[in-house]
Design an enzyme around this catalytic site. Sequence first.
Site, PDB file in Angstrom:
ATOM      1  CB  CYS A  50      -5.833  15.889 -15.446  1.00  0.00           C
ATOM      2  SG  CYS A  50      -4.644  15.622 -16.772  1.00  0.00           S
ATOM      3  CG  ASN A  51      -6.196  16.502 -20.627  1.00  0.00           C
ATOM      4  OD1 ASN A  51      -6.884  15.630 -21.159  1.00  0.00           O
ATOM      5  ND2 ASN A  51      -4.886  16.401 -20.525  1.00  0.00           N
ATOM      6  CD  GLN A 116      -1.594   9.629 -15.968  1.00  0.00           C
ATOM      7  OE1 GLN A 116      -1.175  10.729 -16.353  1.00  0.00           O
ATOM      8  NE2 GLN A 116      -1.951   9.407 -14.724  1.00  0.00           N
TER       9      GLN A 116
END
Length: 441
Positions: A50-51, A116
Site C-alpha cells: 500500500c505504500n 505486515q
Amino acid sequence: MSLLVLGLSHHGAPMELLESAVLDQSARGRLEAAIVSSEHVVEAVVVSTCNRTEVYAEGLTFHGGLADVSEALAAATGVALADLQPHLYVHYEDRGIAHAFCVAAGLDSMAVGEAQILGQLRDALTRAQRRGHVGPALNTLLQQALRVGKRVHTETEIDDVSRSLVGAGLSAARESVGPVEGSRVLVLGAGGMGALAATTVSQAGAASVTIANRSLARAERLAERVGASALPWDARFDALTDADIVISSTGATGVVLTAVEVADAAAARGGRPQVFIDLALPHDVDVAVADLDGITRIGLAELGEMLSHAGDVPQVREARDIVTGEVAAYLTERSAEAVAPTVAALRSRAQEVVDREMDRLERRTPQLADSDRAEVQRAVHRIVEKLLHAPTVRVKEMAQSGQGGSYAKALSELFDLDPREVSVVSTPPILPIIDDEGVGR
C-alpha cells in the site's frame, strides 16, 4: 553481478503516482518475467504494497540493469518513464542490502515497525521462486532479510510502540465520532489489512463490526474469527447508514464508495458524524467525500503525516541497531564467500603439484619403503601448508575489511588460477599441517 533495488515509496512519491504504480499479483509476475528476459538482469522480485512498489534485481551491469528495470517498470505501470524517474530511488549493492533489511524489519514502512511487510515480502519471494524469476543471489538476500525482520520483532518491543495504519486512523477518528468503544464499524475488504482492521476494532470494544467482501465466504470466515457479522458485497451501501466508522482496504482498481453514495448515507443518518478510513492504494473512497458536511475522510497521505515521527522512539533506534549489525555481518560473510573460490583454486593448484611430484618420486624410487614414502609425503604437505597459510589467512582478513576482491584477483594472476574450474570443488583438500610432535593443526 550485483544487486540493484529500484522503486517508489511514500517517502518520495506523491500518493497519486503511488496509486498509478500499484500492481496486482499477476502484474507483478509479468513484470518480473519482463525484467529477467532483458539483456542485463538475471533475477528479479517485485514487492508492491500500500505504500511502495519496488524491484529487487540481480544485474550483470549496473547501468544496463538500471535501464532495463526502469523501462520494464514504466511499461508495467503505464506511467511514462519521464514521470517516474524524478521519484524513483535506486540502491546498489551494500545500500540495497541495507534497504532490504530495513524494509523487512518494518523500519521503512509508513507505519514504522509494522509487521505486515514480513508476510508481503515472503509472498513476493515465494511467487518469484515458483515462477523461476529468482535465483541464488536474491533468494539468499531476501531469506536473510526475512530472518532479520523476524529477529527485530522478536527481540525488541517495536510491536508495542509502533502505531499501525489502522491504529492511527482510529485515533484520528476519535476527534469526530469518539472512541471505538461503542461505535459501529463497517470494514470493506477481508484481505490482510481488512483482517487487521476487523481484529483491531473488535478487540477495542466496538459495539458492532460488519465485514463486506466480494467473496462472502472469506468475509464469513473472518467474521467468525473476530466475532463480527458478514455481508455480501452488494449490501455494503445499506450498511453505510448504520456505520460510525468505515474502514476500507479492498485492492480494487477504482473507488468502491462514491461521493454520491456516501452523501445518501449521510442524509439517512440525519447528519450524525461519520469517518472513512481509506487504507487502500489506489484509494477506495472518493476523495470528494471529505467535502461533505459531517464526513471525515482519512487516507494514506494523512496517515503518513501522523506517523512521520515514529522513527525517533528508543525501541525503533534499538531495531535500527540490530539491522545495522546484521548488514555488517552479512557483508562480511558475503565477502568471505566471494574469495572462497580463489582460496580453493590456490589449494587445488598446490594439490596438483604435490600429486605430480609424489608420482615422480614413486617412479624414481620404487625401492623406497612405505614408511619412508609416507614420511616424505607428510614433509611435502607441511611445506605446502606453511607456504599457503599466510596468503590464505590474509585474503580472508582482507575480505572482512572489504578488500578481498583485489587481493583475490592478484592471487589469481600470480598463480594463474581459474576459480570457476570444476576441479576446484572436486579436488580433495591438502592434508592438515603435522607439526614436529605429530599433532595435526
